[in-house]
Every structure is written in C-alpha cells, then in structure tokens.
Design an enzyme around this catalytic site. Structure first.
Site, PDB file in Angstrom:
ATOM      1  CD  GLU A   1      -1.974  -2.302   1.176  1.00  0.00           C
ATOM      2  OE1 GLU A   1      -0.868  -2.692   1.604  1.00  0.00           O
ATOM      3  OE2 GLU A   1      -2.883  -3.094   0.860  1.00  0.00           O
TER       4      GLU A   1
ATOM      5  CD  GLN B   1      -8.064  -6.772  -2.210  1.00  0.00           C
ATOM      6  OE1 GLN B   1      -7.753  -7.661  -1.415  1.00  0.00           O
ATOM      7  NE2 GLN B   1      -7.715  -6.810  -3.478  1.00  0.00           N
ATOM      8  CG  PHE B   2     -11.477  -4.258   2.516  1.00  0.00           C
ATOM      9  CD1 PHE B   2     -12.826  -4.226   2.867  1.00  0.00           C
ATOM     10  CD2 PHE B   2     -11.010  -5.324   1.769  1.00  0.00           C
ATOM     11  CE1 PHE B   2     -13.682  -5.244   2.487  1.00  0.00           C
ATOM     12  CE2 PHE B   2     -11.871  -6.347   1.382  1.00  0.00           C
ATOM     13  CZ  PHE B   2     -13.210  -6.309   1.742  1.00  0.00           C
TER      14      PHE B   2
ATOM     15  CG  ASP C   1     -10.875  -1.597   7.169  1.00  0.00           C
ATOM     16  OD1 ASP C   1     -11.402  -1.689   8.272  1.00  0.00           O
ATOM     17  OD2 ASP C   1     -11.560  -1.532   6.114  1.00  0.00           O
TER      18      ASP C   1
ATOM     19  CB  ILE D   1      -6.121   3.809   3.978  1.00  0.00           C
ATOM     20  CG1 ILE D   1      -5.680   4.960   3.079  1.00  0.00           C
ATOM     21  CG2 ILE D   1      -6.583   4.300   5.349  1.00  0.00           C
ATOM     22  CD1 ILE D   1      -6.822   5.849   2.623  1.00  0.00           C
TER      23      ILE D   1
ATOM     24  CG  HIS E   1     -12.276  -6.700   5.862  1.00  0.00           C
ATOM     25  ND1 HIS E   1     -11.523  -7.367   6.786  1.00  0.00           N
ATOM     26  CD2 HIS E   1     -11.711  -6.989   4.666  1.00  0.00           C
ATOM     27  CE1 HIS E   1     -10.560  -8.040   6.175  1.00  0.00           C
ATOM     28  NE2 HIS E   1     -10.642  -7.829   4.895  1.00  0.00           N
TER      29      HIS E   1
HETATM   30  C1  LIG Z   1      -2.020  -4.886   3.906  1.00  0.00           C
HETATM   31  C2  LIG Z   1      -3.103  -5.641   3.221  1.00  0.00           C
HETATM   32  N1  LIG Z   1      -3.394  -5.365   1.939  1.00  0.00           N
HETATM   33  C3  LIG Z   1      -4.363  -6.036   1.283  1.00  0.00           C
HETATM   34  C4  LIG Z   1      -5.084  -7.010   1.904  1.00  0.00           C
HETATM   35  C5  LIG Z   1      -6.202  -7.774   1.164  1.00  0.00           C
HETATM   36  N2  LIG Z   1      -5.836  -9.163   0.954  1.00  0.00           N
HETATM   37  C6  LIG Z   1      -6.198 -10.135   1.826  1.00  0.00           C
HETATM   38  S1  LIG Z   1      -5.527 -11.626   1.453  1.00  0.00           S
HETATM   39  C7  LIG Z   1      -4.781 -10.997   0.061  1.00  0.00           C
HETATM   40  C8  LIG Z   1      -3.924 -11.881  -0.782  1.00  0.00           C
HETATM   41  C9  LIG Z   1      -2.868 -12.531   0.050  1.00  0.00           C
HETATM   42  O1  LIG Z   1      -2.002 -13.281  -0.728  1.00  0.00           O
HETATM   43  P1  LIG Z   1      -0.847 -14.119  -0.053  1.00  0.00           P
HETATM   44  O2  LIG Z   1      -0.083 -13.269   0.883  1.00  0.00           O
HETATM   45  O3  LIG Z   1      -0.091 -14.774  -1.132  1.00  0.00           O
HETATM   46  O4  LIG Z   1      -1.606 -15.205   0.846  1.00  0.00           O
HETATM   47  P2  LIG Z   1      -2.648 -16.286   0.320  1.00  0.00           P
HETATM   48  O5  LIG Z   1      -4.021 -15.699   0.464  1.00  0.00           O
HETATM   49  O6  LIG Z   1      -2.321 -16.633  -1.068  1.00  0.00           O
HETATM   50  O7  LIG Z   1      -2.478 -17.459   1.237  1.00  0.00           O
HETATM   51  C10 LIG Z   1      -5.047  -9.635  -0.077  1.00  0.00           C
HETATM   52  C11 LIG Z   1      -4.542  -8.780  -1.164  1.00  0.00           C
HETATM   53  C12 LIG Z   1      -4.774  -7.262   3.258  1.00  0.00           C
HETATM   54  N3  LIG Z   1      -5.426  -8.176   3.973  1.00  0.00           N
HETATM   55  N4  LIG Z   1      -3.784  -6.567   3.878  1.00  0.00           N
END
Ligand SMILES: Cc1ncc(C[n+]2csc(CCOP(=O)(O)OP(=O)(O)O)c2C)c(N)n1
Ligand SMILES: Cc1ncc(C[n+]2csc(CCOP(=O)(O)OP(=O)(O)O)c2C)c(N)n1
Ligand SMILES: [Mg+2]
Ligand SMILES: [Mg+2]
Lengths: 327, 327, 327, 327
Positions: free
Chosen positions: C61, C83-84, C86, C88, C130
């Site tokens: 982010e 994406q959410f 939160d 930010i 969220h």
């Molecule tokens: C800082 C942050 N940014 C975005 C998200 C939204 N988000 C939740 S899971 C995810 C993908 C995660 O991918 P990875 O780290 O490879 O884990 P996986 O879900 O594949 O096990 C995202 C973008 C988040 N939870 N936290």
C-alpha cells in the site's frame, strides 16, 4: 552446515499417524466451513487451506507449548494443533460468545497467549514484526523457544515483512519465517508481484538461510521446520522456509477463481498432501484400513461436535459491543 | 528545597527508575543505545541496563512498534522511541490496528502495555517533518491512551504511569519544553495518574483548557488578563485520551466561558471534541461560545517568520480571552 | 426516464469515462487488473485500456500511494485503489506526509492530482478490519480533500471531480451502498463539485447533517419525525474536507437546531468539528445544543448482534431528533 | 552480461575537469554551510556530504534534463548538478523567500519538476516509491529517461525501500537505486542495522543486479552509473549500486560523532574523493596549476555569491505561512 532440507529426524508410527489425523482434521474443518458458508450459516470470510495442510501440520508438529505461532489468514489449522478445540474455533467462525474473540471478530484475528498463538489483524505482513518481538523476549529471557511466522508470497512484498526479517537477522532472533507460496495472492499470480522464482532467495538479503521446499509434503516440511527450529533454539537466528503449494479453493469461499486454469488445479490436486502422506504410510505398512476408518470417524465426529457447539453457543451479549476497549 | 530538573531529564529519570523497578521494562528505538537518542533522553541507560534493555533498532518504525506489541504479549513493557513524533506515521498501522485492537479482538483476555514516546511540536526550527502534533489521530482511535506532559513533574510522573498502564500509551513529549520546562519531580513510586487534568491557575471568569507547550503561553496570557481584571482558570489536560471531562466541566460551571488552546491544527484538533462535548453537556451553562486558539490548518513551516505567524502565542490567546470576556 | 445504475457501477463508469477522456488517468491497486478488483469496480478496464493503465500492484500500500505521487509529478492522474479502506493505514505516511505536503513544500509550484479510493464502512459483515471509517484522520490533515458519496449520482460525479481535481483526494466509497444505492448518474462532462453539500430533504425544524451510508437512515428517521409533526432538513455533506460550512450554517439559521449523524466513532469524528464550528459561528442561533449520533468509541465488531448495537440507525437518529425537537 | 562495473565509457578532458569542478563546488558548499551553522546564520539541519561527493558527481554527471533524481538528505550537490543555482540552494538553506520552498522548509524538502528533481519528505526511504512512480511514467510514455533514487544504508531497512525495489523489478522500471553506504545511520553502525556486508546483495532478492563499488572514486561511480543507466534506458529495468563511502562530519552539523574513532576517520580521509580524482587528472596530465586555481577561484566566487544572494534575499511574507495548502 548441512542444509535443513536434510535435517535428521525420527518419528514413531504413533506420531506419523497423529500427523495424518491433523491433516485430515484440518481438511475436514475447512471443507465443513465451505459448506457452512454456502448454507449461509457462517458469514465470516473463509480462507480455506485445502491443499496446503502439509505446511501447518509439518511445521507445527512437535512444537512446545511455549513456542509461539503467528499464523496467516489461511492457517486455521495451526490454532487447532496448538491446542484450541475445534468447537472454540468453529464458534469463532460463527462469531459466538464462546469464540476466541467473543464475537468481536471472526477467523484468526484473535489469539491465545497461554497456548503461544498470536492472532493478527487483517493487515498482511503485520504479524511478522510482532513475531520478532515475541522472539526478542525469548532471547531476553534466554529461553530456548521459537516463533513461527507465516505469510503468503503476496504478503512477502509488504514493508513489514522486510523490516521484520531484517530485525530478526540483526539480533539473531529465534524466528522461523514460513512463506506459503501458493502462487497467487488473491487473483495476482506471483510473476506479477515479484520478479524472482523463489521467495526463499530473499533470506540471503538479510544474512540468513532460506530454503525452498515442497510444501505439499508434510515430511519435507517437518524436516526443514525441525532443522530451522533447532537452529533457532540454539541461538543461530532466523531461517526462511518457502513452501511451494497451491490452494484448491478460491482466495476466499466467495472467489470463483476464474484467473486460473482447470489444468493447473488438476495438476496440483494430483499433489494432494493427504494422498502423498497416505501413500507414504501405506508404503511403510503403518496404515491399516481400520486405522484409517478410525481416524476418519474421529475427525467427522469432532467436526460435527464443533459445529454443534458453535450452533448451540449463545451470541455475544450486545452489552459487550464496545467494552474491552481499554484494560 | 525540592530538587529541580529539566523536562528532558525527568523523562530519563522516569525511564531509569521504571527499568530498575521492573525488569520487564525495556527501551527500543533508533540511536537510543550508546548514543543516548537524538535528544539524549536515553543517555546512560544502555550502560546501566545492557544492550538488550536499551536496544538500537534499524530505521524501521513499523517494526519497532510491532516488536513492542509482540514483547507486550509476553509480559514485557516496552517503551519505543520515535526519533521524531513526525515519523510515527511510518508505524501508524501497527499502532492503530495492531496495538489498539489487540485487547478487543482477544475478547479482553490480554493487555497491550506498550508506550510509544514521540517528541512532538514546533518552535524549535524543525520545519515540516520535525514539528508536527499528531495527537488527534490517536485520540480519535479507540483502544489507545494519549498523554502530553507540560512540566518536568508530569513528564516524569506521566511516563511512569504510562509504563505501568496496561494499554498502549502514546506519550507526546514536547521538544520546546525539553530544556525550557524545569521543576521538581515526583520521587519514588509517586506517579501522575493518567486521565487527570491539573488546574495551573485558578480563576472565576474564563476557563482555558490547554496542554503541552501551550500551557506556558496560556499562563502568560492569563497573567496579562488578570491585570485587566479578568481571572482565567488554566487547565492543563495532561492526558488527551481519555481527557478529563469532569475537570473541564467543573471549571466551566464556575466560569461559564471556555477557550481551548492547542498547537495542533484547528480542524478536528482536540478543541473540536472539547467544544462539542461542552455543547452537548453544558449548553445551558455557556455565556459565550467556546472558542479555539490553534494552529491554522497548515503544515509547520521552517522559516521563523512563517512559523511565528502560525504558532499560537500569548498575544493571540490574550486576544481571544478579551473577546470572550467581552462577549 | 433516466438511466439508473448502482453506486458500484457508477464508480466504474466514472473511471471509464475519465480514462477515455484523459490518457493521463490510470488506475492501480491490488487485483484491479483482469480480476476487476475485490468488488468488481475495475472490471473491464484492463481489457479496454491495457495492462499499464489498469495496473495490478503487489501488496504494498505504501508503494501504491508513493507511485501515485511520483506519477502525478509527471502530469499523470493516478487513481489508487485500497482493497479495503482499512488498509489505508499501511500507506498512511505516503498520504499525510508525502502527498499532503507536496505543494506546500514546493512553494506552490506543483500540484498532486492523485485519488485514493477506499471502500469503507460497516454493516457488511466485515469485522474489525473491513468496516472502518478512516475519514477523520484525513480531514484533520491539511493538504488533502476528502469526499464520501451517498448516491450513485454522487459516486460518479464526485469521482470525476476528484480525478480532475489538482489535489490529493481521498475518495471514500461505502461498501453498504455498493448495490443498495441505485439511481441516475450525471452524463458527459457533468460532475459533482467538491465542497458542495446537497439538501436531501427540506425541513424547517431541525437540521440534520450527515454523509455516506447514514444518509439513508437519516432520511428514514426524518420521515418518521415528519409524521410526528417535526420537519427535518437533511444535509448530505458529500465532501468532508473542505466541508460545506455555508450550507450547514444556512440551514441552521432556518432551523436553529442541529444534529450530526455519522458512522465514524464519536470522539473527534467529523461531528465534533461541525459542532465546534457552529458553536463559534452561530452560537446565538442555537435553540438547543448540537447533538451527535455516531458509532460509540469502539472498534467495529464482526458479530451481527454486536455490530447492530454499535451502528447508528434510524431508531437512534429518530430518538435524537425527538430529544432535539423537545428541547 | 558484463558487470556494469566494467561498463565502457569515454570522457573528454573538458568533461573530466567539469567533474572536478562539481566535486569542488559541492565540497565548498557543504564546508561553507558548516561555517554558517556554527555562526548561527543557518538554522536548518545540515547533513553534510563531505567525503561522499564522488557519489553524486559520478552518478549525476551526464544526466539528461528529463531524467529524474530522488536524492537523500545528504545530496544537496545533486540539486546543483541538475541545474539549481547555488544561490537558490543557499536561499533554501536560509529559508528565504527565494528558496525552492519559499521558506516553508529548508534543506532538500523541495523539488523542481522542470529540472527532474524530486524533493522528499524527511521520512527515510519514502522517496523510493515516488521514484518508482516517476519511472513508471517513463515506461508508460515509452521515453528513454531514467530515475536515480538515493538512500542510505540505514534507510535501506525501511519498508518503503523494499516495496519500491520490488515494484520496480516486477515492472522493469527504469530506476537506478543508489545506496550511499557510509557505514553509519546517525550513530548506528551498519552491523547493528543489518546482518549482511553488502547492501548490493539485496538486489538479487528482487531479481535484478546489484553491485558494490568504491563510492569514493568518482570514475568508478560514473562507470557503474552509466552502465546501470544504459540498462534502464533500454528497458532492462532497475539496478542497485551500493557505493561504499564515509561522511567526514557528524550525522548533522550538530552531531559530535563520538561513536566513531579518529583512526577510522583518518583512514577514510586518506581516501578523499577529491584527492583521488586530482591525482588521476595529474597522472593524465590534464590538470595544470592554473586550471586548478581557476576552478578553485570560480568555486569560491560562486559560493560567496550564493551566500550574498541568500543573505540579501527577503524572508518569506508571513501571509504565506498557511497558503498553498491546496491547488
Ligand atoms: C495490507 C493488506 N493489503 C491487502 C489485503 C487484502 N488481501 C487479503 S488476502 C490478500 C492476498 C494474500 O495473498 P498471499 O499473501 O499470497 O496469501 P494467500 O491468500 O495466497 O495465502 C489480499 C490482497 C490485506 N489483507 N492486507
Ligand atoms: C522514517 C525515518 N525514521 C527516522 C529518521 C531520523 N533520521 C534521519 S537521518 C537518519 C539516519 C540515516 O542513515 P542513512 O540512511 O544511513 O543515511 P546517512 O545519514 O548515513 O547518509 C535517521 C535515523 C527519519 N528521517 N526518517
Ligand atoms: Mg499466496
Ligand atoms: Mg548511512
């Protein structure tokens, strides 16, 4: 120093069968959750670990009570292995008063200090600095405990993971960083989120060892984890273990996962960690049909009971909506 | 006569005494070790308590806070230093999401006793990134406490209280006061309780609520008004979250006139909350509208000419007091 | 009859039209590419505009915002998606220090035309991370604009305005409204100017100021009060920074009674600033204290039972209106 | 691919003498600043580059006007080389109206888009995501320009640098990351902030090349920079160049730098980049005593004029203290 990939270990038949039990329990838990979501009975976001169970089972198996885990959102199974009952975990997913957070949040956003479980926020990567902090206290107290910090290959790109790995390296903290590389971060394939093949290569940038292993092989994970844990316990600092794996379901149960092909999914299903391990046990003549049946029955019973417990648990009391803000 | 020391030395004294009293207390931050911190606050602590209880950290604010949270989960009481309060934005997520929600999401089963020390405020030729007043961000966020001492006494007493408190406490130390505020300090186990304002000057005509470096300017203005026949009661909040509503309202009941003075910008500075609360709870008592004397909605310029223009001072406060008295 | 579309589709339409109009406009964020974003907002954009104008970013982010600032310096108009909302907090420093101070520190020689889109708010089974409402942090910080549409019309019109604006604009889209708010949208070059509130319902007895998802609940409450003989004027701020003081004060001059309703927590929520401003500028016009109907100072619980308790709703608003009417 | 350390280059006598001029001008500027600080005429924090000048001269030499630099706090010289007059830079340090930020801030916290200069906040590492963003626009516009992003070995440990390097790698952005490894981050020696010897090794973790070079040799820096720039211009993506160097002064002019030994300082003074380069020019018979004198006189004159300009420049107008907040 021999690679931790070749770390010597010994497991009894009993222990191996226990591993199988965990693999099956975690799979069954996630499968049931999947159904419960479709039935509208669980409203929580569910991030299934189906297909990835070997990572948690292989790395958490044999942990001491005071060892700490800092799981990622997909690691519900690690809570079970560390001692939270399936019923409580199910209640947590149902946001019932009997869940870990008393309904304040669902999923893995709550922890249990007495069991060495940290519950992260949703913020990816944010668990790793906390892991370093816990590990620092082990060092301060001269305890031989370790911290296992899990994150996805997507989360590997957050600033927090960088800062935490570096701090762990500088102070030789007893942390094992476990990257669950399941190729996708939500919809984004790894080649769009990093220009390297193996996340394990990042360890060198901080001055410790990284290995990339087959994350679908519970014994390979166990072996590497035990190697890294042994290092950490004896003051040699952190290790990064990258577990190559794949999630069979979508990112969450609401994700149709159009971004991947049937071929890819089929390929990975052929590498099912449960099948591989069952085959291993069969080869070693350790697994009779009766034992298998027994485990399966035990698992179903436990999950049924967990659901029953969750469903019969009370909702949190509305009066607790805004309490526990301060100690 | 009582021993008199500078605000800055009072902070160090609090750290040293708490570290001696409780082995779980430790300090971490950038340059805090042998160097003793950018302002010399931690001088001598590493020598006395060893490398790990006064720990130099890499430039990784997010990790510094995250490590603190992790350590707190194991019963430690870390005191993290931000080199300048302005850099707290780099660890923002770990404060407002990780630390502030920990107890709530754990269903009340844990506490998060960390202190984040942040040197704040202007009038020290700091410019845009060495002069900020970040309090509102944290006062707005549930799950945190925020304190802002204005005297050596409070600097020591509030830091001791913050360290003993079981919640994340943002401790805002004003750089302008480091050497300019001198005075006696509490000894032994005496602390300044979090949540209690102090009446710095009694008066029956106007209540002036302020904190931090603005206490001096406010007292100065109050003296001037006294010569004009207007007696101003000056309340130093000391704690900004939770702020001492009882003290403010009690004074207001006497004076029926209120002005809030702070160095932070006007929009959604703490004055807004105090004004809105007074409106809600003591509307009938007001003989005049609550006024605010604050920084304008501007960044903190470096040039002395510009900074002088923006900073509230005794002149501006006196003007507001006159307006209020004449209302 | 006018074309009616959902809030969520209105956002997409604004993006598409602006990207067609101005080749300097591009979108970046996590999963925004082929997947179309977690909520489908950016669906089809990568197909139409290519990989680089609808760019998938790693989970970073801070870098997403920083990249946006860099691009803006070269005349581009990036629209970054969190994406959410939160999350930010993970890019907080790049917003409040990098983007917000850019023009000021460059002596007014540059602009920073970036938009940060943040899906915010609760009532969507989101839980602690969220559901958050981060507006106050940004309203408090000079150098930023903050908007929060409540209708499809404004969702489109304000996003177009935000993209054309030369300042960093935090665009808060409420998840609860994505599919629930439906209506006509502006066509062509018509925009909704930043800084202008909308009167959603005229009334002469009480002024109700609100925004976002609370507009619906407020109108509902106003209808109820109308049946009780109290006519409530409902003002939808639409822009939170700078908020439309003129519109609020004009209405107040008519009604002499004011309530602010928001989903954000009470302490230093926007209601505090509005109340304090009204106090300062229209004290004599007030027949009753300005009231606030808000979330309590609590995190956002996941359990429906708990969340219902915390969320402001038509009942709670109607109660406040009755109290105010009877004052 | 040959290492960029062996990149072939050709420089005319005139160019080489120009390099010497820049080395001397930057040294003289910093030396003068040091005096001005001691005299109390410059109040700004001054982070001298004395001893490190070869990095800026070697990397900025020959940049095109549209190429962009994102300097660190110690890189005042890069502003001069990119075209800001010494007078304007001096006025910036004096916080005069004629400085880049019109007195809003001092030092390098302001930039010049027309000259391809980015002025960062104080937040270390925060310039690197911005650099990636600028580079992204070069890619979007298919321009052959490059961005040079500078940071210290201390800043290398911030999350921002990690996120930015990764993003630059994924999108093969034309960024050259230049790490000025001067062994210390304020008081903290590199072994306490990272467990590796060469920051250059971090590049591999992202999938691009990193080289570690003698940062006190202007030709070595030029050679590597030109190699990396050529790569970037032809679409081959980022490179990390680690320049080993040392700052002769303290962290800032107020830092007595007790944390290092006289021996260490003497060793590094013997590696003075100006001496080395002068010797080179002498060996090549390019530097007569007259030319040397001429350059020295030109430098003194320019610095004198710069100081005169700054001192005779007006202070900013107080009315501009809170303007330029929004465009
Ligand atoms: C800082 C942050 N940014 C975005 C998200 C939204 N988000 C939740 S899971 C995810 C993908 C995660 O991918 P990875 O780290 O490879 O884990 P996986 O879900 O594949 O096990 C995202 C973008 C988040 N939870 N936290
Ligand atoms: C995010 C952040 N944390 C802390 C600081 C305070 N600070 C300013 S310079 C500095 C040391 C920087 O060291 P390095 O990056 O090696 O650069 P050098 O000064 O050695 O050139 C520190 C800690 C800062 N400016 N930004
Ligand atoms: Mg993944
Ligand atoms: Mg350095």
């Amino acid at each position: 120093m021999a690679s931790i990939k070749r770390f010597k270990f010994k497991l009894t038949t009993e222990q191996l069968l226990e591993m199988l039990y965990w693999l099956k329990l975690i799979r069954a838990f996630d499968e049931r959750l999947s159904v419960l979501v479709r039935q509208g009975r669980v409203r929580s976001g569910v991030y299934s670990s189906i297909g990835q169970e070997a990572i948690i089972v292989g790395s958490c198996f044999g942990l001491e009570k005071d060892d700490y885990i800092c799981p990622l959102h997909r690691d519900l199974g690690s809570f079970l292995m560390k001692g939270v009952s399936p019923g409580v975990m199910m209640a947590q997913m149902y946001a019932k008063a009997t869940g870990l957070s008393k309904g304040r949040d669902s999923a893995l956003h709550s922890g249990v200090p007495e069991l060495g479980i940290f519950g992260n926020t949703s913020m990816l990567g944010a668990n790793t600095p906390v892991a370093a902090g816990i590990a620092l206290t082990f060092k301060l107290e001269q305890r031989r405990n370790v911290v296992l910090a899990y994150f996805g290959e997507g989360a590997a790109n957050t600033g927090d993971v960088h800062e935490a790995m570096n701090v762990a390296a500088v102070h030789k903290l007893p942390v094992v960083f476990i990257c669950e590389n399941n190729i996708y971060a939500y919809s984004v394939p790894i080649e769009k989120s990093m220009a390297i093949e193996d996340v394990a290569d990042r360890a060198e940038a901080y001055g410790f060892d990284g290995v990339s292993i087959n994350g679908n092989d519970v014994l390979a994970v166990y072996q590497a984890a035990q190697g890294a844990i042994a290092r950490a316990r004896s003051g040699e600092g952190p290790t990064l273990i990258e577990c190559k794996t794949y999630r069979w379901h979508g990112h969450s149960e609401h994700d149709p996962a159009f971004y991947r092909t049937d071929e890819e999914l089929a390929m990975w299903k052929s590498r099912d960690p449960l099948t591989t391990f069952t085959t291993y046990l069969r080869h070693r003549q350790m697994l009779s049909d009766e034992i298998l049946l027994e485990i399966d029955q035990r698992v179903v019973k436990e999950i049924d009971e967990a659901v029953a417990f969750a469903e019969s648990s009370p909702d949190p009391d509305p009066s607790e909506a805004a309490t526990d803000m301060l100690a | 006569m009582a021993r008199e020391i500078a605000y800055l030395d009072a902070i160090r004294e609090a750290l040293r005494e708490e570290m001696r009293r409780d082995p779980q207390v430790f300090v971490l931050g950038e340059d805090v070790g042998a160097y003793g911190g950018a302002f010399g606050i931690t001088k001598g602590l590493q020598e006395e308590f060893g490398e790990y209880r006064c720990l130099d950290m890499p430039i990784s604010e997010s990790c510094i806070i995250g490590v603190s949270v992790g350590a707190s989960l194991r019963g430690f009481r870390p005191v993290a230093e931000m080199q300048f309060g302005d850099f707290i934005t780099c660890g923002f997520d770990q404060i407002v999401n990780q630390a502030a929600t920990l107890r709530y999401r754990y269903g009340g089963r844990v506490a998060c006793p960390i202190v984040v020390r942040a040197p704040v405020g202007g009038n020290v030729a700091g410019g845009l990134y060495h002069s900020q007043n970040p309090e509102s961000w944290f006062v707005h966020r549930p799950g945190l406490k925020v304190v802002a001492p204005s005297t050596a006494w409070d600097a020591k007493g509030l830091l001791k209280a913050a360290i003993r408190d079981n919640n994340p406490v943002i401790y805002l130390e004003h750089k302008y006061l480091y050497r300019r505020a001198k005075g006696p300090v509490p000894e032994g186990d005496e602390i300044v309780p979090i949540g209690q304002a102090a009446v710095r000057r009694e008066g029956s005509d106007i209540t002036l609520v302020t904190y931090g470096a603005m206490v001096m300017a406010s007292l100065d203005a109050a003296e001037r008004l006294s010569k004009e026949g207007v007696e101003v009661e000056v309340i130093d909040l000391r704690t900004l979250s939770p702020w001492d509503k009882g003290a403010v309202l009690a004074s207001l009941e006497k004076t029926s006139r209120l002005v809030v003075v702070h160095e932070d910008v006007k929009t959604l500075g703490l004055g807004a909350e105090i004004s809105a609360t007074v409106m809600e709870e003591r509307f009938e008592h007001l003989d005049a509208p609550v006024m605010r004397v604050t920084y304008p909605d501007s960044h903190c310029p470096f040039s002395a000419v510009l900074e002088r223009e923006n900073l509230p001072n005794a002149d501006k406060i006196a003007d507001a007091l006159r307006t209020l008295a004449a209302y």
